[in-house]
Design an enzyme around this catalytic site. Structure first.
Site, PDB file in Angstrom:
ATOM      1  N   LYS A  13       0.853  -1.198   0.000  1.00 55.52           N
ATOM      2  CA  LYS A  13       0.000   0.000   0.000  1.00 55.52           C
ATOM      3  C   LYS A  13       0.881   1.238   0.000  1.00 55.52           C
ATOM      4  O   LYS A  13       1.892   1.277   0.707  1.00 55.52           O
ATOM      5  CB  LYS A  13      -0.878  -0.019   1.251  1.00 55.52           C
ATOM      6  CG  LYS A  13      -1.567   1.290   1.578  1.00 55.52           C
ATOM      7  CD  LYS A  13      -1.420   1.737   3.047  1.00 55.52           C
ATOM      8  CE  LYS A  13      -0.035   2.191   3.423  1.00 55.52           C
ATOM      9  NZ  LYS A  13       0.046   2.913   4.733  1.00 55.52           N
ATOM     10  N   ASP A 140      -5.777   1.092   8.473  1.00 55.69           N
ATOM     11  CA  ASP A 140      -5.477   0.907   7.046  1.00 55.69           C
ATOM     12  C   ASP A 140      -6.087  -0.373   6.471  1.00 55.69           C
ATOM     13  O   ASP A 140      -6.008  -0.595   5.260  1.00 55.69           O
ATOM     14  CB  ASP A 140      -3.954   0.806   6.839  1.00 55.69           C
ATOM     15  CG  ASP A 140      -3.279   2.161   6.834  1.00 55.69           C
ATOM     16  OD1 ASP A 140      -3.984   3.182   6.796  1.00 55.69           O
ATOM     17  OD2 ASP A 140      -2.030   2.173   6.863  1.00 55.69           O
TER      18      ASP A 140
HETATM   19  O1  C5P Z   1      -4.852   1.387  13.379  1.00 59.28           O
HETATM   20  P1  C5P Z   1      -3.410   1.033  13.503  1.00 59.28           P
HETATM   21  O2  C5P Z   1      -3.161  -0.030  14.560  1.00 59.28           O
HETATM   22  O3  C5P Z   1      -2.755   0.662  12.197  1.00 59.28           O
HETATM   23  O4  C5P Z   1      -2.664   2.357  13.990  1.00 59.28           O
HETATM   24  C1  C5P Z   1      -1.413   2.327  14.629  1.00 59.28           C
HETATM   25  C2  C5P Z   1      -1.197   3.616  15.414  1.00 59.28           C
HETATM   26  O5  C5P Z   1      -1.043   4.721  14.511  1.00 59.28           O
HETATM   27  C3  C5P Z   1      -2.360   4.022  16.295  1.00 59.28           C
HETATM   28  O6  C5P Z   1      -2.280   3.413  17.551  1.00 59.28           O
HETATM   29  C4  C5P Z   1      -2.181   5.537  16.403  1.00 59.28           C
HETATM   30  O7  C5P Z   1      -1.189   5.848  17.341  1.00 59.28           O
HETATM   31  C5  C5P Z   1      -1.623   5.892  15.019  1.00 59.28           C
HETATM   32  N1  C5P Z   1      -2.667   6.399  14.093  1.00 59.28           N
HETATM   33  C6  C5P Z   1      -3.214   7.646  14.301  1.00 59.28           C
HETATM   34  N2  C5P Z   1      -4.174   8.110  13.434  1.00 59.28           N
HETATM   35  C7  C5P Z   1      -4.580   7.369  12.381  1.00 59.28           C
HETATM   36  C8  C5P Z   1      -4.017   6.088  12.140  1.00 59.28           C
HETATM   37  C9  C5P Z   1      -3.051   5.621  13.022  1.00 59.28           C
HETATM   38  O8  C5P Z   1      -2.848   8.347  15.248  1.00 59.28           O
HETATM   39  N3  C5P Z   1      -5.515   7.865  11.566  1.00 59.28           N
END
Ligand code: C5P
Length: 275
Positions: A13, A140
């Site tokens: 991605k 994502d």
């Molecule tokens: O959702 P995911 O586990 O992939 O996200 C990892 C970390 O990235 C989250 O815990 C957060 O700290 C950060 N994040 C964020 N805002 C987003 C996506 C991710 O702050 N839109």
């Protein structure tokens, strides 16, 4: 694996642009991003079995296996709970992409697992429950499940399909430094620099500065890509450390890869094509 094996690509991605707009109360950030996908990535193979197994192979398999918890088995378990199925299966993840690198990785693998299980259990790939599972696995994962060029808003999981840049050559380069997404978001300076336009040339990645602060090698990678002849757009993807250069044609990306590989033999690279 036997002939009943279901094979699903988990494409790399890219965030062709990523605008961070505001911090949210839930620890996430509201963003606007332009997702694109490559024609290469990790591979998920799933086959009916007498008992559940999960194996990780490929060049980055050993690094990932050492981490223990994996989004693939979490996706499998969430699918079973949502659809009320329990048939055991053997899953192999061929880990070709560097981990914690801003190009989907675990999110793409989770989405490919959901697609493979959906095929096996005759669930339509656009079934809304699949997207609900995906959103709970990570911000994502819905974009990776969709697998098409799209603008993502909210946490990145409110998706609108857009015309992409299919057929363009792309070179991905990573200095083999793992970067924590949470740490990079935490380093964002809180300045809203404005909405995405959807034209990658006009847009930006607001996580570049905090990512470079965490991993200065990223600036060296961006410099090396910017020095390439024919590169149309050079940028970091996601929270890094992988950066990419877009080219008019895949052959241009392959010759650029040869040059980068010769100059920086320690770096990981992938010459691919946008889907
Ligand atoms: O959702 P995911 O586990 O992939 O996200 C990892 C970390 O990235 C989250 O815990 C957060 O700290 C950060 N994040 C964020 N805002 C987003 C996506 C991710 O702050 N839109």
């Amino acid at each position: 694996m036997n002939d009943g094996t279901i094979v699903e690509l988990a494409p790399a991605k890219l965030n062709l642009a990523l605008h961070v707009r505001r911090r949210r109360a839930d620890g996430y950030h509201d963003l606007e991003t332009l997702f694109a996908f490559c024609r290469d990535g990790d591979v998920i193979r799933l086959a009916p079995a007498v008992a559940d197994t999960f194996a990780i192979t490929g060049p980055f398999g050993a690094t990932l296996a050492a981490e223990g918890d994996n989004l693939v088995t979490r996706a499998r378990d969430a699918f079973r709970a949502a659809f009320g199925v329990a048939a055991p299966c053997a899953i192999e993840l061929e880990k070709n992409l560097p981990i914690a690198s801003g190009i989907g990785g675990g999110s793409a693998d989770a989405a490919a697992t959901l697609r493979a299980l959906a095929r096996w259990h005759d669930v339509a790939p656009d079934e809304s429950r699949l997207f609900g599972i995906a959103a709970r696995l990570g911000a994502d994962v819905p974009a990776c499940l969709l697998g098409k060029s799209a603008i993502g808003e909210g946490r990145g999981d409110e998706l609108r399909v857009v015309d992409g840049l299919a057929g363009r050559g792309v070179l991905l380069v990573n200095p083999r430094v793992a970067v924590s997404t949470a740490r990079v978001f935490a380093g964002w300076d809180g300045v809203d620099r404005g909405a995405i336009t959807g034209d990658p040339a006009e847009d930006r990645n607001d996580l570049t500065a905090p990512a470079v602060a965490a991993a200065p090698e990223i600036a060296t990678v961006l410099g090396a890509l910017e020095a390439l002849a024919n590169a149309r757009l050079v940028r970091m993807s996601g929270s890094g450390a992988t950066c990419f250069a877009l080219f008019d044609a895949p052959a241009d990306a392959r010759s650029a890869a040869a040059a980068i590989g010769a100059e920086h033999p320690g770096w990981w690279w992938l010459a691919s094509e946008l889907a």
